[in-house]
Motif scaffolding. Structure first.
Motif, PDB file in Angstrom:
ATOM      1  N   ASP A  72      39.044  41.250  45.078  1.00 52.65           N
ATOM      2  CA  ASP A  72      39.087  42.701  45.303  1.00 52.65           C
ATOM      3  C   ASP A  72      40.256  43.059  46.193  1.00 52.65           C
ATOM      4  O   ASP A  72      40.519  42.393  47.205  1.00 52.65           O
ATOM      5  CB  ASP A  72      37.774  43.169  45.952  1.00 52.65           C
ATOM      6  N   GLU A  75      37.633  49.595  49.789  1.00 53.07           N
ATOM      7  CA  GLU A  75      36.390  49.790  49.037  1.00 53.07           C
ATOM      8  C   GLU A  75      36.440  49.224  47.630  1.00 53.07           C
ATOM      9  O   GLU A  75      35.833  49.762  46.718  1.00 53.07           O
ATOM     10  CB  GLU A  75      36.034  51.282  48.999  1.00 53.07           C
ATOM     11  N   GLY A  76      37.176  48.169  47.456  1.00 55.79           N
ATOM     12  CA  GLY A  76      37.207  47.508  46.158  1.00 55.79           C
ATOM     13  C   GLY A  76      37.736  48.357  45.036  1.00 55.79           C
ATOM     14  O   GLY A  76      37.309  48.228  43.889  1.00 55.79           O
ATOM     15  N   ARG A  77      38.672  49.228  45.352  1.00 55.27           N
ATOM     16  CA  ARG A  77      39.188  50.119  44.311  1.00 55.27           C
ATOM     17  C   ARG A  77      40.004  49.382  43.264  1.00 55.27           C
ATOM     18  O   ARG A  77      40.242  49.905  42.183  1.00 55.27           O
ATOM     19  CB  ARG A  77      40.033  51.211  44.947  1.00 55.27           C
ATOM     20  N   GLN A 108      40.873  45.376  41.512  1.00 57.46           N
ATOM     21  CA  GLN A 108      40.521  43.964  41.396  1.00 57.46           C
ATOM     22  C   GLN A 108      41.626  43.224  40.647  1.00 57.46           C
ATOM     23  O   GLN A 108      42.143  43.739  39.656  1.00 57.46           O
ATOM     24  CB  GLN A 108      39.199  43.787  40.647  1.00 57.46           C
ATOM     25  N   ALA A 124      42.595  45.731  37.598  1.00 54.19           N
ATOM     26  CA  ALA A 124      41.818  46.939  37.319  1.00 54.19           C
ATOM     27  C   ALA A 124      41.797  47.784  38.573  1.00 54.19           C
ATOM     28  O   ALA A 124      41.601  47.268  39.676  1.00 54.19           O
ATOM     29  CB  ALA A 124      40.395  46.579  36.899  1.00 54.19           C
ATOM     30  N   ALA A 125      42.005  49.059  38.407  1.00 52.05           N
ATOM     31  CA  ALA A 125      41.976  49.974  39.538  1.00 52.05           C
ATOM     32  C   ALA A 125      41.143  51.191  39.178  1.00 52.05           C
ATOM     33  O   ALA A 125      41.169  51.659  38.034  1.00 52.05           O
ATOM     34  CB  ALA A 125      43.394  50.409  39.922  1.00 52.05           C
ATOM     35  N   SER A 126      40.390  51.665  40.155  1.00 49.25           N
ATOM     36  CA  SER A 126      39.515  52.802  39.933  1.00 49.25           C
ATOM     37  C   SER A 126      39.920  53.923  40.859  1.00 49.25           C
ATOM     38  O   SER A 126      40.008  53.731  42.072  1.00 49.25           O
ATOM     39  CB  SER A 126      38.048  52.415  40.215  1.00 49.25           C
ATOM     40  N   LEU A 127      40.139  55.079  40.285  1.00 46.25           N
ATOM     41  CA  LEU A 127      40.406  56.276  41.077  1.00 46.25           C
ATOM     42  C   LEU A 127      39.189  57.166  40.942  1.00 46.25           C
ATOM     43  O   LEU A 127      39.060  57.934  39.997  1.00 46.25           O
ATOM     44  CB  LEU A 127      41.669  56.974  40.587  1.00 46.25           C
TER      45      LEU A 127
END
Lengths: 258, 440
Positions: free
Chosen positions: B128, B132-134, B136, B177-180
């Motif tokens: 990660d 906040e694990g945005r 990986q 992988a990225a999360s917005l």
């Protein structure tokens, strides 16, 4: 071999009303019904929490079935849920967001999560997938006090209760109305009665085994009985629940396939 | 033992997971113990083992009819070792089936042949990144899963397709992988598959050459060395060596979730070989899930030089769930603009029915119907659940097509790459099986 467990949806449907009742711990007050319901919401649906629960379903002529789930929820985002038992469906993951529901089984042959409908009906079309993501009553139900009554509780005996009736504000609500029985001394929910939009009372949930989960005290056993199908009962036993800062990244499809 | 998915990375990760002393009691939340704030590491295993019997036949006609009776013994294993900030995953299958050719035709009766095989579908490490694990980072063999399609993904030119309905295997390389928030997902992948294949082919060629040097007059070694050199040259495909960046394949994907609407865009690129872009959209229309996706390939070539090859899919899915079970119906159309390694025709329909009844049985019926030949690939699986974690499975597979058109028949060639039956069953077009499966 490819596997797809749609029956998990049924389990999830049965679990959904229970999830609506997760953390509890109310103070004894006598405010207006709207304020009571808003306060119930604030305590019922923590801003952010993790939980683990086991659900057992009994139907006439069938062996009991049980499932254990672990979930992460946040009021402003939705819910992430993973099945940890039974072994057949272990590892299946769900992500409920506003407007969408995703399921991913890492053991299946599909590389992508499968999108399911948030509006799919459960339990005779009165419970939908969207219920799982709803984290408060007050945005969909208009509350009003009913006359106080004494509830014959299986565990606690006769209990004086304040009764609130929440009527659906609009068509998006899953139920026509919900009647909540709150213990008068501390507003602890002890019974929920679910009415279809036709006005039919068709499900009843009894809450018992009040216990402390750290900072919150709440019923740990939630017994949902179908009044339409006699003998069909689902019992949810909450094993753990704790406030937790769940980051927004959990509520992203990337989390399902990590 | 055959290892159908070779590669040092995958094997190292596999070994790391297999021998790591996990802590099963460390579960905290979110199933695999990776819930934010959870203490770890936590190990989990989701697995099953199956034993069964399968009858298969080629169905080409009485004159050339061939059949086989196969004893099946296999297992599927999903290991997870997760902790806040990192994790390891190994998803593999072990096939211990023995094949017993039992009946008519040229095969005749033969001895049981044990051909154990290990297939590593995925084996990767996750790290990660960011707050906040945005994000990986993934290292190893992993699926990227580009696009919206669950069966036919026109824009996915980086994940290998080893099975039509079963796409468990990924590629060896890197992933990000990225999360917005919950609305936007970014994913990227860098496949080293061709580099690693070239490296392996080069190693084999050098070994063959060394053997030939020790016995230069041996014609078998001479042929082996020549074959090795040819295979190495083919693996390089004009590249200077295994480390040549022209062998790399990169992919980038962006997905947005806007309430009931889902949008996706992806691109895959390999120098001088693949340049594919795709766009897709999904919508929950009052319970009816609608999806459409289109892709254009600019380098593999269309019908005319310089023109792109087009691919696309569109479909709908509807599910119903009640007290006694659930039913999911779906119908997709796939447009395969240019013949590919998997699909050889242009227009396909993919209907499917998934039924679950009272938690005691599941029925899955799927088909790939190709209208031009015509031909079809049919698959049905009835699963009974007589007890917790124990299944009885009755399966049926048929490839239907014009007799006499040979291996070019699409359904026939697809049947040959389905994951089961395994040893010695390639080319069979009809199969029926009974198996018992235990989950643990």
């Amino acid at each position: 071999m490819s596997r797809f467990p749609p029956r998990l949806l049924l389990a999830r449907a049965l679990l959904a009303p229970a999830l609506l009742l997760l953390p509890l711990g109310l103070n004894a007050e006598d405010p207006g019904a709207a304020e009571v319901l808003a306060r119930v919401d604030r305590v019922l649906f923590l801003e952010s929490y993790a939980s683990r629960a086991t659900m057992e379903t009994r139907e006439p002529g069938q062996e009991p079935r049980s499932m254990t789930f672990e979930s992460l929820s946040r009021r402003d985002k939705g819910s992430y849920l993973e099945v940890v038992a039974p072994a057949r469906t272990k590892g299946t993951r769900f992500l409920q967001l506003e407007g969408s529901l995703w399921m991913f089984n890492p053991k299946s042959g599909s590389a992508n999560p499968i999108r399911l409908s948030s509006r799919d009906s459960f339990q005779g079309s009165t419970l939908s997938n969207a219920d799982v993501g709803k984290n408060q009553f007050s945005d969909e139900y208009a509350p009003a006090f009913l006359p106080e009554a004494v509830l014959e509780h299986a565990e606690l005996g006769p209990v004086p209760c304040r009764v609130i009736e929440g009527k659906a504000k609009g068509p998006e609500a899953a139920y026509g109305k919900i009647v909540m029985w709150l213990r008068k001394s501390d507003s602890m929910p002890l019974r929920m009665e679910y009415y279809a939009k036709s006005g039919l009372l068709f499900k009843r949930m009894d809450l018992s085994a009040i216990k402390s989960f750290g900072a919150t005290t709440r019923p740990s056993v939630l017994r949902m009985e179908s009044l339409e199908k006699k003998g069909t009962v689902s019992t949810l036993t909450i094993e753990s629940i704790e406030p937790r800062e769940v980051p927004a990244s959990v509520f992203n499809k990337n989390w399902l396939t990590r | 033992m055959r290892e159908t998915s070779s590669g040092r990375t995958a094997l190292l990760l596999a070994a790391a997971v297999a021998f790591f002393p996990g802590a099963p009691s460390a579960f905290a939340a979110a199933g695999d113990g990776s819930g934010p704030g959870a203490e770890g590491p936590a190990y989990s295993l989701a697995a099953d083992a199956a034993a069964g019997y399968l009858l298969a036949a080629d169905g080409s006609g009485p004159a050339s009819a061939d059949s086989a009776a196969l004893w099946l013994l296999s297992g599927n294993f999903l290991h997870r070792l997760s902790a806040p900030g990192w994790g390891l995953v190994l998803n593999h299958a072990l096939d211990l089936s023995g094949s017993l050719s039992a009946a008519a035709g040229s095969a005749g009766a033969g001895p049981a042949a044990l051909a154990p095989a290990m297939t590593i579908h995925e084996a990767y490490a996750r790290l990660d990144l960011g707050a906040e694990g945005r994000a990986q980072l993934f290292v190893g063999k992993r699926r990227l899963g580009l696009g919206l399609g669950t069966v036919f993904s026109p824009g996915d030119a980086i994940d290998p397709r080893t099975g039509f309905w079963d796409q468990k295997s990924g590629f060896r390389g890197l992933g990000l992988a990225a999360s917005l928030g919950s609305e936007l997902s970014l994913r990227a992948g860098l496949s080293l598959e061709r580099n690693l294949e070239a490296y392996a082919a080069g190693s084999r060629a050098r070994a063959a050459a060394a053997s030939l040097a020790a016995a230069p007059s041996d014609p078998a070694l001479l042929a082996g060395a020549a074959a090795g050199a040819a295979a190495y040259a083919a693996a390089l495909g004009g590249a200077a060596g295994p480390a040549d960046p022209r062998l790399l394949t990169g992919a980038l994907s962006v997905e947005a979730q806007l309430g009931p609407v889902q949008l996706a865009a992806a691109g895959v690129y390999r120098p001088d070989a693949v340049a594919r872009v795709s766009f897709g959209a999904g919508l929950d229309a009052g319970g009816l899930i609608l999806q459409a996706e289109g892709a254009a390939e600019f380098l593999e070539g269309g019908a005319e030089p310089g023109s792109p090859a087009w691919f696309g899919t569109a479909g709908a899915r509807r599910s119903w769930t009640g007290d006694r079970g659930s039913l999911i119906l779906s119908l997709d159309y796939a447009f395969n603009g240019e013949a590919g390694a998997l699909l050889k025709r242009t227009h396909y329909a993919l209907p499917s029915i998934l039924l679950s009844w009272t938690g005691r049985l599941d029925l899955s019926c799927r088909a790939l119907v190709e209208a031009e030949s015509p031909s079809a690939l049919l698959s049905a699986l009835l699963t009974l659940h007589p007890a917790d974690d124990f299944d009885l499975e009755l399966s049926f597979l048929a490839a239907l097509g014009d007799a006499g058109s040979g291996t070019d028949r699409d359904a026939t060639s697809l049947a040959a790459i389905l994951p089961a039956p395994s040893p010695g069953s390639g080319g069979f077009t009809r199969a029926a099986g009974l198996a018992a499966r235990v989950h643990f």
